[in-house]
Design a protein around this motif. Sequence first.
Motif, PDB file in Angstrom:
ATOM      1  N   VAL A  36       0.850  -1.193   0.000  1.00  0.00           N
ATOM      2  CA  VAL A  36       0.000   0.000   0.000  1.00  0.00           C
ATOM      3  C   VAL A  36       0.887   1.245   0.000  1.00  0.00           C
ATOM      4  N   GLN A  37       0.641   2.140  -0.942  1.00  0.00           N
ATOM      5  CA  GLN A  37       1.347   3.412  -0.993  1.00  0.00           C
ATOM      6  C   GLN A  37       0.323   4.521  -1.198  1.00  0.00           C
ATOM      7  N   ILE A  38      -0.024   5.241  -0.118  1.00  0.00           N
ATOM      8  CA  ILE A  38      -1.087   6.244  -0.143  1.00  0.00           C
ATOM      9  C   ILE A  38      -0.470   7.635  -0.103  1.00  0.00           C
ATOM     10  N   THR A  39      -0.883   8.491  -1.012  1.00  0.00           N
ATOM     11  CA  THR A  39      -0.411   9.874  -1.041  1.00  0.00           C
ATOM     12  C   THR A  39      -1.513  10.862  -0.673  1.00  0.00           C
ATOM     13  N   SER A  40      -2.774  10.451  -0.809  1.00  0.00           N
ATOM     14  CA  SER A  40      -3.898  11.318  -0.453  1.00  0.00           C
ATOM     15  C   SER A  40      -5.104  10.459  -0.126  1.00  0.00           C
ATOM     16  N   LEU A  41      -6.047  11.026   0.618  1.00  0.00           N
ATOM     17  CA  LEU A  41      -7.262  10.317   1.000  1.00  0.00           C
ATOM     18  C   LEU A  41      -8.455  10.840   0.216  1.00  0.00           C
ATOM     19  N   PRO A  42      -9.356   9.937  -0.232  1.00  0.00           N
ATOM     20  CA  PRO A  42     -10.574  10.412  -0.897  1.00  0.00           C
ATOM     21  C   PRO A  42     -11.501  11.094   0.093  1.00  0.00           C
ATOM     22  N   GLU A  43     -12.447  11.886  -0.412  1.00  0.00           N
ATOM     23  CA  GLU A  43     -13.377  12.611   0.448  1.00  0.00           C
ATOM     24  C   GLU A  43     -14.164  11.666   1.342  1.00  0.00           C
ATOM     25  N   SER A  44     -14.476  10.468   0.832  1.00  0.00           N
ATOM     26  CA  SER A  44     -15.271   9.510   1.606  1.00  0.00           C
ATOM     27  C   SER A  44     -14.518   8.968   2.812  1.00  0.00           C
ATOM     28  N   ALA A  45     -13.200   9.200   2.887  1.00  0.00           N
ATOM     29  CA  ALA A  45     -12.425   8.691   4.020  1.00  0.00           C
ATOM     30  C   ALA A  45     -12.670   9.482   5.290  1.00  0.00           C
ATOM     31  N   TYR A  46     -13.193  10.702   5.163  1.00  0.00           N
ATOM     32  CA  TYR A  46     -13.475  11.523   6.339  1.00  0.00           C
ATOM     33  C   TYR A  46     -14.913  11.260   6.781  1.00  0.00           C
ATOM     34  N   ASP A  47     -15.067  10.790   7.991  1.00  0.00           N
ATOM     35  CA  ASP A  47     -16.373  10.346   8.449  1.00  0.00           C
ATOM     36  C   ASP A  47     -16.626  10.866   9.857  1.00  0.00           C
ATOM     37  N   VAL A  48     -17.863  10.775  10.275  1.00  0.00           N
ATOM     38  CA  VAL A  48     -18.236  11.107  11.650  1.00  0.00           C
ATOM     39  C   VAL A  48     -18.851   9.869  12.277  1.00  0.00           C
ATOM     40  N   SER A  49     -18.941   9.851  13.605  1.00  0.00           N
ATOM     41  CA  SER A  49     -19.496   8.689  14.285  1.00  0.00           C
ATOM     42  C   SER A  49     -20.988   8.565  14.011  1.00  0.00           C
ATOM     43  N   ALA A  50     -21.507   7.348  14.222  1.00  0.00           N
ATOM     44  CA  ALA A  50     -22.906   7.061  13.891  1.00  0.00           C
ATOM     45  C   ALA A  50     -23.895   7.850  14.732  1.00  0.00           C
ATOM     46  N   ASP A  51     -23.482   8.291  15.932  1.00  0.00           N
ATOM     47  CA  ASP A  51     -24.412   8.992  16.827  1.00  0.00           C
ATOM     48  C   ASP A  51     -24.283  10.514  16.743  1.00  0.00           C
TER      49      ASP A  51
END
Length: 211
Positions: free
Chosen positions: A137-152
């Motif tokens: 795995v070689q990651i240089t950036s995160l997609p927008e969907s990677a930022y999340d909030v908790s279910a509650d």
Amino acid sequence: LPTLQNIEGQLRGLSIISGTLEAPRFGGTISLSDAAVDVPALGLSLQDIDATISSDDEQTVAVQGSVSSGTGSLRFLSEITSPLTAARRFEMSLSGQDFTLVNNEELQLTITPDLHIKGSADALDISGDVTLPRVAVQITSLPESAYDVSADTVVIGNTDSAQEVHNAAQADRGLLDSMALTAQLRIALGEEAHFQGFGLDNGYRVQARSC
């Protein structure tokens, strides 16, 4: 769905009609042989694709086949019972060795599965072993969907014009949303497991079991 390129192969079919005019029965065989396809987004070139779908009647459908990718291959065998009714169910076995599943700049992944899958219209059960001989795995950036909030999380005072807050826990999962899922899996990383990104450069040896 990813774009497919360089599609080739031979598709043949045979229909079988039996029974009476009052109660006809339909069956037949569809076979795909010497097929190949490229999936550029995943860096894949799938070769030696062979698959057969056959049925002697309207109650049971058998599906079997194999495919090669990289230096490895996969084999699958499945039987579907009452496919056109709400009581449909299926069993599937999936096995292989060093099958390349992803091969692009960010991820190189090969799998060696030995899985048994059973399912119906409202339940899915997966059991067996999955070894990942190579995970790079070689990651240089995160997609927008990677930022999340908790279910509650509760958002107060959000307007219709405001940017939507992504919450994977509340996302529509389609058919799996109302399906009971059970699994008994052993997942193991091989000697070529490596992660590089965000200042990290590490190798891993991991085994995990889900019940």
